[in-house]
Enzyme design. Sequence first.
Site, mmCIF file in Angstrom:
data_model
loop_
_atom_site.group_PDB
_atom_site.id
_atom_site.type_symbol
_atom_site.label_atom_id
_atom_site.label_comp_id
_atom_site.label_asym_id
_atom_site.label_seq_id
_atom_site.Cartn_x
_atom_site.Cartn_y
_atom_site.Cartn_z
ATOM 1 N N LYS A 1 7.922 2.449 4.899
ATOM 2 C CA LYS A 1 8.049 2.625 3.450
ATOM 3 C C LYS A 1 9.338 1.995 2.905
ATOM 4 O O LYS A 1 10.229 1.631 3.668
ATOM 5 C CB LYS A 1 7.964 4.115 3.110
ATOM 6 C CG LYS A 1 6.633 4.755 3.540
ATOM 7 C CD LYS A 1 5.482 4.477 2.583
ATOM 8 C CE LYS A 1 4.095 4.577 3.139
ATOM 9 N NZ LYS A 1 3.597 5.869 3.530
HETATM 10 C C1 LIG Z 1 2.426 6.867 3.840
HETATM 11 C C2 LIG Z 1 1.600 7.615 2.850
HETATM 12 C C3 LIG Z 1 1.502 9.014 2.851
HETATM 13 C C4 LIG Z 1 2.024 9.853 3.962
HETATM 14 O O1 LIG Z 1 3.346 9.722 4.209
HETATM 15 P P1 LIG Z 1 3.989 10.424 5.504
HETATM 16 O O2 LIG Z 1 5.437 10.442 5.197
HETATM 17 O O3 LIG Z 1 3.636 9.567 6.673
HETATM 18 O O4 LIG Z 1 3.398 11.776 5.602
HETATM 19 C C5 LIG Z 1 0.854 9.637 1.813
HETATM 20 N N1 LIG Z 1 0.269 8.931 0.825
HETATM 21 C C6 LIG Z 1 0.307 7.589 0.806
HETATM 22 C C7 LIG Z 1 -0.337 6.870 -0.330
HETATM 23 C C8 LIG Z 1 0.945 6.892 1.830
HETATM 24 O O5 LIG Z 1 0.940 5.546 1.839
#
Ligand SMILES: *Cc1c(COP(=O)(O)O)cnc(C)c1O
Length: 388
Positions: free
Chosen positions: A186
């Site tokens: 991210k």
């Molecule tokens: C990555 C992601 C999540 C989950 O994030 P985590 O930190 O891995 O739990 C939730 N929603 C979207 C749209 C994502 O891309």
Amino acid sequence: MNVREEFLPYAQPSLTHRELEEVLEAVRSLWWSRGEKCQRFEEEFAQKVGARYAVSMNSCTAALEVALCAYGVSPGDEVITTPMTFCSTANVALHLGARPIFCDIDPQTGLIDPAGIEPLITDKTRAILPVHYGGQPCDLKEIYAIADKNGLVVIEDAAHAAGAFYHGEPIGNCRDAAAFSFYATKNLATGEGGMLTTNDPEVAEKARVLSLHGMDKNAYNRYQEGGSHLYDVVYPGYKFNMGELAAALGLAQLERLDQMQATRRRYAALYEEGFASIPGIKTLRQLPERENAWHLFVIQVDPREFGMDREGLIRFLTGKKIGTSVHFKPVHTMTYYEEHLPQNPVPLPHAEAFYQTIISLPLYPSMGEEDVQYVIESVREASQLDAK
Ligand SMILES: *Cc1c(COP(=O)(O)O)cnc(C)c1O
């Protein structure tokens, strides 16, 4: 065919000496669980996104579940969300015994179509869970208006949206709650991690308690000097809190966020310019009054015009040592959802068709401008192949 030597991953965290310094400091402090760095990360993140409260978690999934729980979503309730998301957005509703109801998307942006929300509202609906897909803020004004009219809460899945703005306001300064992800791929990464932001003091307090076993608010100080071994449990909560090592990475990344975002924006602009002249490749429509966080750079392949379908282009790019991904296979088409959920009240043709056309290309600050150009030229090369 000219192929680069090193594989270009589709995503990668950005590391500097600042991350190393912060992490080393955290490791050496011997305070490895929730501590001073978690607290500082929460304060600085809240300030960055203009929210009164931020509660750190070990994932965005955790933050989404805690938010739903804090707002009292319970068995039998319905939650309206988009199928164009990662599974966890919908999974968390199921964990609480609620049913995710899917609303179709705008096929030009991949964002939930607000016009589709109202017809899905029943007397069981409690919340709307929109996703700022790819980092572009969705139509929050329209969505909050629908929520107001129908007494619903809005929990924004802001997993892609660290660094995004809507009408000049940072995503995260929300009426109800927003959940950010700091997963390794991210925009702001702590390996695993997440953050819930809210302006509601009661929700912030509940989230804090829920994320740490349901222990009363001072319990995490129980090993500190002057702390008490006495604590109470006021809810069968979760073990969802962030640790100090992740917070250390987060503090360094937060310091660098503006700079990293500037690079993402620059690369996204290069991609948009490059693909404008390739027939059969479309980029997502950018809506007015918002600043995209550019977590993803998504192209849509029109197989007839391009002369090759999405899978063909992915294979071609793999051959050029370019990593790609697809965000997302619609959640309602996943096996568990197909086999265990009642049929969605409406069909979702836009999400299903959109999925068939999309590819996420490499976009992150630690790649170079020449890598961006290489990706563009590789797509152009695929479009010009004779043997298509
Ligand atoms: C990555 C992601 C999540 C989950 O994030 P985590 O930190 O891995 O739990 C939730 N929603 C979207 C749209 C994502 O891309």
